[in-house]
Design an enzyme around this catalytic site. Sequence first.
Site, PDB file in Angstrom:
ATOM      1  N   ASN A   1      -6.922  -2.571  -3.024  1.00 44.95           N
ATOM      2  CA  ASN A   1      -5.758  -1.767  -3.154  1.00 44.95           C
ATOM      3  C   ASN A   1      -4.602  -2.015  -2.298  1.00 44.95           C
ATOM      4  O   ASN A   1      -4.944  -1.487  -1.002  1.00 44.95           O
ATOM      5  CB  ASN A   1      -6.318  -0.352  -3.190  1.00 44.95           C
ATOM      6  CG  ASN A   1      -4.970   0.548  -3.181  1.00 44.95           C
ATOM      7  OD1 ASN A   1      -4.054   0.317  -3.491  1.00 44.95           O
ATOM      8  ND2 ASN A   1      -5.222   2.067  -2.620  1.00 44.95           N
ATOM      9  N   TRP A   2      -3.462  -2.555  -2.501  1.00 47.64           N
ATOM     10  CA  TRP A   2      -2.537  -3.037  -1.476  1.00 47.64           C
ATOM     11  C   TRP A   2      -1.965  -1.686  -0.941  1.00 47.64           C
ATOM     12  O   TRP A   2      -0.934  -2.054  -0.208  1.00 47.64           O
ATOM     13  CB  TRP A   2      -1.855  -4.181  -1.977  1.00 47.64           C
ATOM     14  CG  TRP A   2      -2.415  -5.409  -1.824  1.00 47.64           C
ATOM     15  CD1 TRP A   2      -3.529  -5.743  -1.629  1.00 47.64           C
ATOM     16  CD2 TRP A   2      -1.947  -6.667  -2.405  1.00 47.64           C
ATOM     17  NE1 TRP A   2      -3.822  -6.942  -1.809  1.00 47.64           N
ATOM     18  CE2 TRP A   2      -2.792  -7.676  -2.337  1.00 47.64           C
ATOM     19  CE3 TRP A   2      -0.677  -6.990  -3.129  1.00 47.64           C
ATOM     20  CZ2 TRP A   2      -2.518  -9.034  -2.489  1.00 47.64           C
ATOM     21  CZ3 TRP A   2      -0.369  -8.396  -3.169  1.00 47.64           C
ATOM     22  CH2 TRP A   2      -1.274  -9.363  -2.952  1.00 47.64           C
ATOM     23  N   LYS A   3      -1.628  -0.645  -1.722  1.00 51.07           N
ATOM     24  CA  LYS A   3      -0.973   0.432  -1.468  1.00 51.07           C
ATOM     25  C   LYS A   3       0.421  -0.095  -1.364  1.00 51.07           C
ATOM     26  O   LYS A   3       0.888  -0.772  -2.378  1.00 51.07           O
ATOM     27  CB  LYS A   3      -1.337   1.056  -0.058  1.00 51.07           C
ATOM     28  CG  LYS A   3      -2.967   1.300  -0.006  1.00 51.07           C
ATOM     29  CD  LYS A   3      -3.196   2.063   1.484  1.00 51.07           C
ATOM     30  CE  LYS A   3      -4.523   2.263   1.423  1.00 51.07           C
ATOM     31  NZ  LYS A   3      -5.077   3.498   2.070  1.00 51.07           N
TER      32      LYS A   3
ATOM     33  N   HIS B   1      -5.916   8.395  -6.578  1.00 55.78           N
ATOM     34  CA  HIS B   1      -6.130   7.735  -5.303  1.00 55.78           C
ATOM     35  C   HIS B   1      -5.956   9.044  -4.503  1.00 55.78           C
ATOM     36  O   HIS B   1      -5.079   9.867  -4.794  1.00 55.78           O
ATOM     37  CB  HIS B   1      -5.478   6.579  -4.820  1.00 55.78           C
ATOM     38  CG  HIS B   1      -5.741   6.169  -3.517  1.00 55.78           C
ATOM     39  ND1 HIS B   1      -5.363   6.915  -2.311  1.00 55.78           N
ATOM     40  CD2 HIS B   1      -6.424   5.053  -3.110  1.00 55.78           C
ATOM     41  CE1 HIS B   1      -5.734   6.056  -1.359  1.00 55.78           C
ATOM     42  NE2 HIS B   1      -6.683   4.782  -1.651  1.00 55.78           N
TER      43      HIS B   1
ATOM     44  N   GLU C   1      -4.533   9.437  -1.734  1.00 51.88           N
ATOM     45  CA  GLU C   1      -3.054   9.690  -1.193  1.00 51.88           C
ATOM     46  C   GLU C   1      -2.098  10.240  -2.568  1.00 51.88           C
ATOM     47  O   GLU C   1      -1.301  10.793  -2.347  1.00 51.88           O
ATOM     48  CB  GLU C   1      -2.509   8.160  -0.839  1.00 51.88           C
ATOM     49  CG  GLU C   1      -3.230   7.952   0.397  1.00 51.88           C
ATOM     50  CD  GLU C   1      -3.209   6.359   0.470  1.00 51.88           C
ATOM     51  OE1 GLU C   1      -2.709   5.425  -0.097  1.00 51.88           O
ATOM     52  OE2 GLU C   1      -4.205   6.132   1.475  1.00 51.88           O
TER      53      GLU C   1
ATOM     54  N   GLU D   1     -14.047   7.811  -2.743  1.00 51.69           N
ATOM     55  CA  GLU D   1     -13.639   7.440  -1.454  1.00 51.69           C
ATOM     56  C   GLU D   1     -13.544   8.511  -0.563  1.00 51.69           C
ATOM     57  O   GLU D   1     -12.459   9.645  -0.713  1.00 51.69           O
ATOM     58  CB  GLU D   1     -12.132   6.987  -1.952  1.00 51.69           C
ATOM     59  CG  GLU D   1     -12.411   5.685  -2.536  1.00 51.69           C
ATOM     60  CD  GLU D   1     -10.935   4.843  -2.283  1.00 51.69           C
ATOM     61  OE1 GLU D   1     -11.159   3.833  -2.171  1.00 51.69           O
ATOM     62  OE2 GLU D   1      -9.977   5.623  -2.246  1.00 51.69           O
TER      63      GLU D   1
ATOM     64  N   GLY E   1      -8.384   4.548   5.731  1.00 48.72           N
ATOM     65  CA  GLY E   1      -7.708   4.069   6.791  1.00 48.72           C
ATOM     66  C   GLY E   1      -7.824   4.507   8.047  1.00 48.72           C
ATOM     67  O   GLY E   1      -7.091   4.303   9.077  1.00 48.72           O
TER      68      GLY E   1
ATOM     69  N   SER F   1     -12.470   2.364   4.668  1.00 49.21           N
ATOM     70  CA  SER F   1     -12.634   1.347   5.783  1.00 49.21           C
ATOM     71  C   SER F   1     -13.832   0.324   5.417  1.00 49.21           C
ATOM     72  O   SER F   1     -14.444   0.000   6.396  1.00 49.21           O
ATOM     73  CB  SER F   1     -12.983   2.007   7.005  1.00 49.21           C
ATOM     74  OG  SER F   1     -11.868   3.038   7.332  1.00 49.21           O
TER      75      SER F   1
ATOM     76  N   GLY G   1      -8.980  -1.016   0.906  1.00 53.50           N
ATOM     77  CA  GLY G   1      -7.488  -1.024   1.100  1.00 53.50           C
ATOM     78  C   GLY G   1      -6.917  -1.961   2.200  1.00 53.50           C
ATOM     79  O   GLY G   1      -6.695  -3.070   1.838  1.00 53.50           O
ATOM     80  N   GLY G   2      -6.994  -1.387   3.414  1.00 53.27           N
ATOM     81  CA  GLY G   2      -6.535  -2.214   4.368  1.00 53.27           C
ATOM     82  C   GLY G   2      -7.078  -3.623   4.407  1.00 53.27           C
ATOM     83  O   GLY G   2      -6.190  -4.638   4.680  1.00 53.27           O
TER      84      GLY G   2
HETATM   85  C1  PEP Z   1      -8.031   2.466  -0.131  1.00 57.39           C
HETATM   86  O1  PEP Z   1      -6.719   2.800   0.170  1.00 57.39           O
HETATM   87  O2  PEP Z   1      -8.534   3.088  -1.243  1.00 57.39           O
HETATM   88  C2  PEP Z   1      -8.860   2.545   0.854  1.00 57.39           C
HETATM   89  C3  PEP Z   1     -10.153   2.742   0.955  1.00 57.39           C
HETATM   90  O3  PEP Z   1      -8.379   2.212   2.277  1.00 57.39           O
HETATM   91  P1  PEP Z   1      -8.973   1.639   3.365  1.00 57.39           P
HETATM   92  O4  PEP Z   1      -9.968   0.637   2.973  1.00 57.39           O
HETATM   93  O5  PEP Z   1      -7.876   1.047   4.386  1.00 57.39           O
HETATM   94  O6  PEP Z   1      -9.759   2.607   4.002  1.00 57.39           O
END
Ligand code: PEP
Length: 244
Positions: A4-6, A90, A92, A162, A168, A208, A229-230
Amino acid sequence: MAGNWKMYKTAKDTRAYFAKFLPLVNGVADREIVLCPPFPNLEAAVSEAQGSQVKIGAQNLYWGKEGAVTGEVSGPMIHAVGCTHVIIAHSERREYFNESEEDVTRKTKAALEAQLNPIVCVGERLGERESGQTERVLREQFQGGIGPLAPEEFAQIVIAYEPVWAIGTGKTATPEIAEEAHRMIREEARRRFGEDAAAKVRILYGGSVKPENVKSLMAKEEIDGVLVGGASLDPQSFAAIVNF
Ligand code: PEP
């Protein structure tokens, strides 16, 4: 293995990413790879991924097909670009855009109607975990958002667990914590949709995930994949996760 590039990267960055990423996952055939860039980059991503096994998804959708809904994007539009997946709910989206369980159901149904595979996110906040409410939150999210689906709809979704406190933050849930939550979700699935459907549904862990911790997470029987994500923003790091 989903990324997920957000709200990161332009179309130009997307093309540069694929040039580096594709050779690193060339020939990987025993796992599904999905990347979810922001809307304006979907076309570039689909075009770059053509001929590879990498699938492209969006990060959100609106439940209507078309209409006077300024700023929104529908399932048929996302499908028409060549996407196969879409992330729904998600944390967010839940947090900043007040998405409700009712929205989750509507969006999931709309995604399926548009022939997109929904990746539906659930997860508790830090305060909820610390006050022992994880199980209640996961049950409520499941029963409110996923429970109203028809059995044949449920059979087509992927669930992503999640925990909000792990997204993040660099704080990954231990494989044991993640597995326990996955078991709770699967138990809810069993109650609502039966043994067979619960055994088949894929539950991804997200929060993460890094090349260093993916192996221990994936070693857990209950963890069927990851939503990253990141670490998915860097082609080398996401390829290392995919190839764990
Ligand atoms: C996400 O945005 O779905 C996520 C899991 O982010 P991260 O891996 O950066 O924690």
